[in-house]
Design an enzyme around this catalytic site. Structure first.
Site, PDB file in Angstrom:
ATOM      1  N   ARG A  47       0.742  14.807 -35.790  1.00 42.71           N
ATOM      2  CA  ARG A  47       1.486  15.884 -35.129  1.00 42.71           C
ATOM      3  C   ARG A  47       2.390  15.249 -34.072  1.00 42.71           C
ATOM      4  NH1 ARG A  47       0.192  14.137 -30.858  1.00 42.71           N
ATOM      5  NH2 ARG A  47       1.157  15.938 -29.926  1.00 42.71           N
ATOM      6  N   GLY A  48       3.215  16.114 -33.427  1.00 45.26           N
ATOM      7  CA  GLY A  48       4.222  15.586 -32.514  1.00 45.26           C
ATOM      8  C   GLY A  48       5.522  15.457 -33.290  1.00 45.26           C
ATOM      9  N   GLN A 196      -4.473  18.536 -27.167  1.00 48.16           N
ATOM     10  CA  GLN A 196      -3.707  17.286 -27.294  1.00 48.16           C
ATOM     11  C   GLN A 196      -3.745  16.472 -26.001  1.00 48.16           C
ATOM     12  OE1 GLN A 196      -2.633  20.276 -28.364  1.00 48.16           O
ATOM     13  NE2 GLN A 196      -1.329  20.112 -30.161  1.00 48.16           N
ATOM     14  N   ASP A 237       9.891  19.850 -29.137  1.00 50.32           N
ATOM     15  CA  ASP A 237       9.966  19.948 -30.599  1.00 50.32           C
ATOM     16  C   ASP A 237      11.368  20.305 -31.059  1.00 50.32           C
ATOM     17  OD1 ASP A 237       7.009  20.297 -30.022  1.00 50.32           O
ATOM     18  OD2 ASP A 237       7.120  19.980 -32.184  1.00 50.32           O
TER      19      ASP A 237
HETATM   20  O1  MRU Z   1       1.575  21.036 -32.294  1.00 51.87           O
HETATM   21  P1  MRU Z   1       1.954  19.628 -31.935  1.00 51.87           P
HETATM   22  O2  MRU Z   1       0.809  18.811 -31.436  1.00 51.87           O
HETATM   23  O3  MRU Z   1       2.724  18.967 -33.037  1.00 51.87           O
HETATM   24  O4  MRU Z   1       2.947  19.794 -30.709  1.00 51.87           O
HETATM   25  C1  MRU Z   1       3.469  18.645 -30.131  1.00 51.87           C
HETATM   26  C2  MRU Z   1       4.290  18.900 -28.932  1.00 51.87           C
HETATM   27  O5  MRU Z   1       4.463  20.008 -28.500  1.00 51.87           O
HETATM   28  C3  MRU Z   1       4.940  17.700 -28.314  1.00 51.87           C
HETATM   29  O6  MRU Z   1       5.084  17.848 -26.941  1.00 51.87           O
HETATM   30  C4  MRU Z   1       6.355  17.536 -28.952  1.00 51.87           C
HETATM   31  O7  MRU Z   1       6.253  17.503 -30.330  1.00 51.87           O
HETATM   32  C5  MRU Z   1       7.027  16.314 -28.468  1.00 51.87           C
HETATM   33  S1  MRU Z   1       6.325  14.874 -29.182  1.00 51.87           S
HETATM   34  C6  MRU Z   1       7.139  13.506 -28.628  1.00 51.87           C
END
Ligand code: MRU
Length: 345
Positions: A47-48, A196, A237
């Site tokens: 994820r991220g 996270q 995102d």
């Molecule tokens: O649901 P996730 O864990 O994919 O969400 C991730 C985030 O909100 C992060 O802050 C974002 O993707 C930036 S990652 C460099």
């Protein structure tokens, strides 16, 4: 940090550190098919936003290999697989970007065989992978400049090595400041419901010897009021044409509190996280995830049977709450609409 996204030529598979089980178990998850890739994206083995993009790029290559053993029109079959990957999660623009980039490469190569296309795509996926680490290091160099020696930086979610190909965006800024010789402490908001912050940000910073304290999401106001937070740095995102930043649910609340207490709030993201096609944060699709993430902690149910919950995974932070957007090309400052338009000129 161990490289958490690895292409294995021996297995002809994408091997991912399974983030569902961190920090307690370092399990690896092999992706060989489009279904494996989509499963890994949906349940958040990986994820991220940038890590999702890199995974999707390798996913297109694996889709190509899979289609080689399928009956029928390979071009149509391949387009269907790419659609499946592109739609695995709706919010991070990096996923769409990566699949569109692979389609662009396909268009540009003209009339090649599927085998040749796979070879070209694997090379492009490797470039995107390596390029992402370089972008993060550059974000770290620019972002390090906005951090002062002795700062305590609050971050929300995980925008670190685990959310990118390596180094991180928000955590890249912290690593950049430390590389510049500054002493920096981190407050990681735990980030319900997937945790996270508590699980992943704490894991990777602790592993790298960077001082980190985990705080409950609802401690934010008190910590800021007590003067314990000097800056906030988060990832994104998707950043829209007007500079609104869509990030993990709860980010908007942190930004409002930061404004109230006079704490500078920064967003760190590579340029390809900026989506000039989408006018504002209100236009971004917000992922609505499995209610079980809220109703349960692990296998343990914490809400009464049949009670409905919200599990919206992201929120848009309006641009007026953002002190600067830190990219690999430099720090954008308000007015963002103009700064972003200039960047894409
Ligand atoms: O649901 P996730 O864990 O994919 O969400 C991730 C985030 O909100 C992060 O802050 C974002 O993707 C930036 S990652 C460099």
């Amino acid at each position: 940090m161990t490289e958490h996204i690895q292409y294995s030529p021996e297995k002809d598979a994408l091997v991912l550190l399974d983030q569902r089980f961190l920090p307690n178990r370092e399990d690896w998850f092999d992706c060989k098919t489009t279904d494996d890739i989509c499963f890994a994206l949906v349940v958040m083995v990986v994820r991220g936003a940038p890590a999702i993009g890199v995974t999707a790029a390798y996913g297109c290559y694996l889709a190509g290999r899979e289609v080689q053993s399928m009956e029928g029109d390979w071009k149509k079959n391949l387009h269907d697989k790419l659609d499946q990957i592109e739609n695995a999660r709706p919010t991070a623009v990096n996923l769409r970007w990566a699949v569109r980039e692979m389609r662009r490469v396909w268009n540009e190569t003209g009339d090649v065989s599927l085998d040749e296309l796979c070879t070209i795509w694997l090379e492009r996926a490797k470039q995107i992978h390596a390029g992402d680490i370089e972008m993060c290091e550059s974000i770290g160099r620019f972002g390090g400049e906005v951090i002062d020696d002795g700062d305590t930086v609050m971050t929300h979610c995980n925008a670190g090595a685990l959310a990118t190909a390596g180094y991180g965006t928000a955590l890249g800024v912290i690593r950049g400041a430390i590389d510049q010789g500054k002493k920096v402490k981190v407050i990681a908001n735990e980030t319900r419901p997937f945790l996270q912050g508590a699980r992943l940000t704490a894991y990777e910073l602790h592993k790298d010897g960077i001082e980190v304290k985990v705080a409950c999401d609802n401690a934010c106001a008190l910590l800021m009021k007590e003067g314990l937070v000097d800056k906030v740095v988060v990832g994104a995102d998707r950043i829209t044409a007007n500079g609104d930043a869509v990030n993990k649910i709860g980010t908007y609340g942190v930004a409002l509190l930061a404004k109230h207490f006079g704490v500078p709030f920064y967003v760190a993201a590579p340029v390809y996280t900026i989506d000039p096609e989408t006018p504002s944060g209100d236009d971004v699709p917000i992922e609505d995830r499995d209610p079980k993430e809220v109703t349960h902690v692990g296998d343990h149910q914490i809400t009464p049977d049949d009670v409905e919950v919200y599990n919206l995974a992201f929120d848009p932070t309006p641009n007026e709450l953002i002190a600067g957007i830190i990219t690999e090309k430099g720090v954008l400052r308000p007015p963002y609409k103009e700064a972003i338009a200039k960047l894409f000129e």
